[in-house]
Structures are given as structure tokens and as C-alpha cells.
Design a protein around this motif. Structure first.
Motif, PDB file in Angstrom:
ATOM      1  N   UNK A  54       0.839  -1.206   0.000  1.00 31.45           N
ATOM      2  CA  UNK A  54       0.000   0.000   0.000  1.00 31.45           C
ATOM      3  C   UNK A  54       0.870   1.250   0.000  1.00 31.45           C
ATOM      4  N   UNK A  55       0.214   2.374  -0.265  1.00 30.39           N
ATOM      5  CA  UNK A  55       0.909   3.671  -0.258  1.00 30.39           C
ATOM      6  C   UNK A  55       2.165   3.641  -1.119  1.00 30.39           C
ATOM      7  N   UNK A  56       1.974   3.213  -2.370  1.00 28.09           N
ATOM      8  CA  UNK A  56       3.117   3.072  -3.261  1.00 28.09           C
ATOM      9  C   UNK A  56       2.605   3.140  -4.700  1.00 28.09           C
ATOM     10  N   UNK A  57       3.498   2.934  -5.646  1.00 30.22           N
ATOM     11  CA  UNK A  57       3.110   3.053  -7.048  1.00 30.22           C
ATOM     12  C   UNK A  57       2.263   1.867  -7.512  1.00 30.22           C
ATOM     13  N   UNK A  58       2.751   0.657  -7.219  1.00 32.85           N
ATOM     14  CA  UNK A  58       2.029  -0.549  -7.623  1.00 32.85           C
ATOM     15  C   UNK A  58       1.293  -1.126  -6.416  1.00 32.85           C
ATOM     16  N   UNK A  59       0.016  -0.769  -6.309  1.00 32.65           N
ATOM     17  CA  UNK A  59      -0.784  -1.171  -5.159  1.00 32.65           C
ATOM     18  C   UNK A  59      -1.435  -2.516  -5.434  1.00 32.65           C
ATOM     19  N   UNK A  60      -1.309  -3.449  -4.488  1.00 32.87           N
ATOM     20  CA  UNK A  60      -1.988  -4.726  -4.636  1.00 32.87           C
ATOM     21  C   UNK A  60      -1.303  -5.836  -3.861  1.00 32.87           C
ATOM     22  N   UNK A  61      -1.780  -7.071  -4.101  1.00 28.82           N
ATOM     23  CA  UNK A  61      -1.228  -8.235  -3.403  1.00 28.82           C
ATOM     24  C   UNK A  61       0.014  -8.711  -4.143  1.00 28.82           C
ATOM     25  N   UNK A 103       8.530 -15.925   4.399  1.00 29.49           N
ATOM     26  CA  UNK A 103       8.202 -15.838   2.979  1.00 29.49           C
ATOM     27  C   UNK A 103       7.715 -17.174   2.431  1.00 29.49           C
ATOM     28  N   UNK A 104       6.695 -17.134   1.579  1.00 34.58           N
ATOM     29  CA  UNK A 104       6.263 -18.329   0.860  1.00 34.58           C
ATOM     30  C   UNK A 104       6.451 -18.135  -0.635  1.00 34.58           C
ATOM     31  N   UNK A 105       5.790 -17.124  -1.209  1.00 36.88           N
ATOM     32  CA  UNK A 105       5.956 -16.910  -2.648  1.00 36.88           C
ATOM     33  C   UNK A 105       5.713 -15.457  -3.025  1.00 36.88           C
ATOM     34  N   UNK A 106       6.395 -15.059  -4.095  1.00 40.90           N
ATOM     35  CA  UNK A 106       6.121 -13.770  -4.722  1.00 40.90           C
ATOM     36  C   UNK A 106       5.358 -14.047  -5.998  1.00 40.90           C
ATOM     37  N   UNK A 107       4.256 -13.367  -6.216  1.00 37.90           N
ATOM     38  CA  UNK A 107       3.494 -13.564  -7.448  1.00 37.90           C
ATOM     39  C   UNK A 107       4.326 -13.118  -8.645  1.00 37.90           C
ATOM     40  N   UNK A 108       4.179 -13.865  -9.758  1.00 33.81           N
ATOM     41  CA  UNK A 108       4.924 -13.491 -10.963  1.00 33.81           C
ATOM     42  C   UNK A 108       4.511 -12.091 -11.410  1.00 33.81           C
ATOM     43  N   UNK A 109       3.258 -11.763 -11.128  1.00 33.66           N
ATOM     44  CA  UNK A 109       2.781 -10.409 -11.406  1.00 33.66           C
ATOM     45  C   UNK A 109       1.901  -9.990 -10.239  1.00 33.66           C
ATOM     46  N   UNK A 110       2.154  -8.791  -9.719  1.00 33.72           N
ATOM     47  CA  UNK A 110       1.348  -8.289  -8.604  1.00 33.72           C
ATOM     48  C   UNK A 110      -0.129  -8.219  -9.006  1.00 33.72           C
ATOM     49  N   UNK A 111      -0.994  -8.673  -8.106  1.00 32.54           N
ATOM     50  CA  UNK A 111      -2.437  -8.575  -8.358  1.00 32.54           C
ATOM     51  C   UNK A 111      -2.911  -7.207  -7.889  1.00 32.54           C
ATOM     52  N   UNK A 137      -6.395  -7.941   8.275  1.00 31.86           N
ATOM     53  CA  UNK A 137      -7.799  -8.300   8.100  1.00 31.86           C
ATOM     54  C   UNK A 137      -7.942  -9.747   7.662  1.00 31.86           C
ATOM     55  N   UNK A 138      -9.071 -10.341   8.023  1.00 35.21           N
ATOM     56  CA  UNK A 138      -9.285 -11.740   7.660  1.00 35.21           C
ATOM     57  C   UNK A 138      -9.666 -11.899   6.192  1.00 35.21           C
ATOM     58  N   UNK A 139      -9.330 -13.052   5.633  1.00 32.87           N
ATOM     59  CA  UNK A 139      -9.679 -13.418   4.260  1.00 32.87           C
ATOM     60  C   UNK A 139     -10.353 -14.791   4.334  1.00 32.87           C
ATOM     61  N   UNK A 140     -11.466 -14.953   3.659  1.00 37.41           N
ATOM     62  CA  UNK A 140     -12.140 -16.258   3.689  1.00 37.41           C
ATOM     63  C   UNK A 140     -11.400 -17.256   2.798  1.00 37.41           C
ATOM     64  N   UNK A 141     -11.691 -18.538   3.006  1.00 39.80           N
ATOM     65  CA  UNK A 141     -11.046 -19.577   2.194  1.00 39.80           C
ATOM     66  C   UNK A 141     -11.368 -19.388   0.716  1.00 39.80           C
ATOM     67  N   UNK A 142     -12.611 -19.010   0.413  1.00 33.58           N
ATOM     68  CA  UNK A 142     -12.993 -18.777  -0.984  1.00 33.58           C
ATOM     69  C   UNK A 142     -12.243 -17.594  -1.583  1.00 33.58           C
ATOM     70  N   UNK A 143     -12.117 -16.545  -0.772  1.00 37.94           N
ATOM     71  CA  UNK A 143     -11.391 -15.363  -1.264  1.00 37.94           C
ATOM     72  C   UNK A 143      -9.916 -15.685  -1.466  1.00 37.94           C
ATOM     73  N   UNK A 144      -9.383 -16.493  -0.563  1.00 36.66           N
ATOM     74  CA  UNK A 144      -7.983 -16.903  -0.701  1.00 36.66           C
ATOM     75  C   UNK A 144      -7.770 -17.588  -2.050  1.00 36.66           C
ATOM     76  N   UNK A 145      -8.626 -18.555  -2.351  1.00 32.73           N
ATOM     77  CA  UNK A 145      -8.512 -19.276  -3.621  1.00 32.73           C
ATOM     78  C   UNK A 145      -8.708 -18.349  -4.814  1.00 32.73           C
ATOM     79  N   UNK A 146      -9.682 -17.459  -4.699  1.00 28.03           N
ATOM     80  CA  UNK A 146      -9.976 -16.552  -5.815  1.00 28.03           C
ATOM     81  C   UNK A 146      -8.783 -15.661  -6.127  1.00 28.03           C
ATOM     82  N   UNK A 147      -8.127 -15.182  -5.080  1.00 28.75           N
ATOM     83  CA  UNK A 147      -6.971 -14.308  -5.295  1.00 28.75           C
ATOM     84  C   UNK A 147      -5.814 -15.096  -5.900  1.00 28.75           C
ATOM     85  N   UNK A 148      -5.601 -16.330  -5.423  1.00 28.46           N
ATOM     86  CA  UNK A 148      -4.539 -17.151  -6.007  1.00 28.46           C
ATOM     87  C   UNK A 148      -4.797 -17.401  -7.487  1.00 28.46           C
TER      88      UNK A 148
END
Length: 152
Positions: A54-61, A103-111, A137-148
Motif C-alpha cells: 500500500x501507499x506506493x506506485x504498484x498497489x496490490x497483493x 516468505x512463501x511466494x512472490x506472485x509473478x505479477x502483482x495482483x 484483516x481476515x480473508x475467507x477460504x474462498x477469497x484466498x482461492x480466488x486471489x490465487x
DNA sequence: GCCAACGTTGGC
DNA sequence: GCCAACGTTGGC
């Protein structure tokens, strides 16, 4: 197992900073909001977290990490030299909490935040709810999968 | 730098 | 316990 989203300013601690120390845990300190703190208290070892820039040029996960140590008193609150020092806190009755993450993983492209907002599966994600400024903040299991999926 | 949407503080 | 003033967050 629960899922979470942690906000960070990449100038402070980015996904690359996490990736640079794949073994050593990162102390997730400096959360100074009671609601966010209460979420920290619900985090368990093994929970997975999205790392959100957050608070940067490329905002996202930007990627994911895993909780390697559940909640303990945030050491920064006792350190007068830390920007997170809290003179109202004491070791006898600490106010603020920290967790460790690895650390687990860095996305190949920021979401991007735009892509998240555009996804119907994520319309209930706390991040995109109006007025939500929590850094934990919490993320639901469905949201977790959707973001992945979206991050592929 | 702006500003909406919060959260916190402190006088009463 | 109320609430005005102030501070912070964070996208734009």
C-alpha cells in the motif's frame, strides 16, 4: 487454518524484503490499531497471509507468507528509538502485539487493487469495503482461492 | 497534496 | 459517557 491479509508499505517491508530472508522470520511489528491487533491475536502458526503493498506506485497483493510464530508482545513498543515506541505501554501490561511471518511466494505479477475490485468473487473482501483501513484483516477460504487464481 | 472515512483524545 | 477537535490512513 485461517487466512489473512497484511498491509505493508514496500518502502518499509516489501515482498522482496521477505524473499531476501527465506529462512529467518520477519517480525511483523508496528500494528497500532486495536481492531487490527485483535485480528493478530487470532492468528495461529501455520496460517497463511497475503502481503499487500500500500501507499506506493504498484498497489496490490504481491505474494504470500506464513505465520511462523503466533502472537507475542510487539518489542517495538518498548523501544524509545523505534517509531513504534508507545510510552503508555509497559512490559507488565503491553498494549501491542506482533507475529512472525516467513516468505512463501512472490506472485509473478502483482495482483493490482483494480483487478481485485473488478472481481465479483472478491466483492466482499474486507480490503475493498468502504472505509476499511485496517492493516490486518481476515480473508475467507474462498477469497484466498480466488486471489490465487487471479494472480496466476 | 487532497480528502473521505475512520480512530483517538480529552474536556466536560 | 458524550462529542468536538485532532490525527491517521491510504487511494487518488
Amino acid at each position: 487454518m485461517n487466512y489473512w491479509l497484511l498491509k505493508t508499505e514496500p518502502a518499509e517491508c516489501s515482498i522482496d524484503d521477505l524473499a531476501a530472508q527465506p529462512i529467518e522470520p520477519m517480525v511483523w511489528e508496528g500494528v497500532r490499531n486495536y481492531q487490527a491487533r485483535n485480528f493478530l491475536r487470532q492468528m495461529h502458526e501455520g496460517d497463511e497471509v497475503f502481503v499487500y503493498h500500500s501507499s506506493c506506485k504498484l498497489i496490490g497483493v504481491a505474494g504470500t507468507a506464513r505465520v511462523s510464530r503466533s502472537v507475542y508482545p510487539d518489542p517495538a513498543q518498548f523501544d524509545p528509538k523505534s517509531p513504534y515506541f508507545d510510552p503508555k505501554s509497559s512490559r507488565d501490561s503491553p498494549r501491542w502485539e506482533a507475529v512472525d511471518v516467513v516468505f512463501v511466494q512472490k506472485f509473478s505479477q502483482l495482483l493490482s487493487l483494480d483487478a481485485i475490485k473488478a472481481s465479483p468473487a472478491l466483492e466482499d473482501l474486507a480490503l475493498v469495503k468502504k472505509g476499511n483501513r485496517l492493516s490486518v484483516m481476515p480473508v475467507s477460504a474462498n477469497e484466498w482461492q480466488a486471489i490465487l487464481e487471479l494472480a496466476k
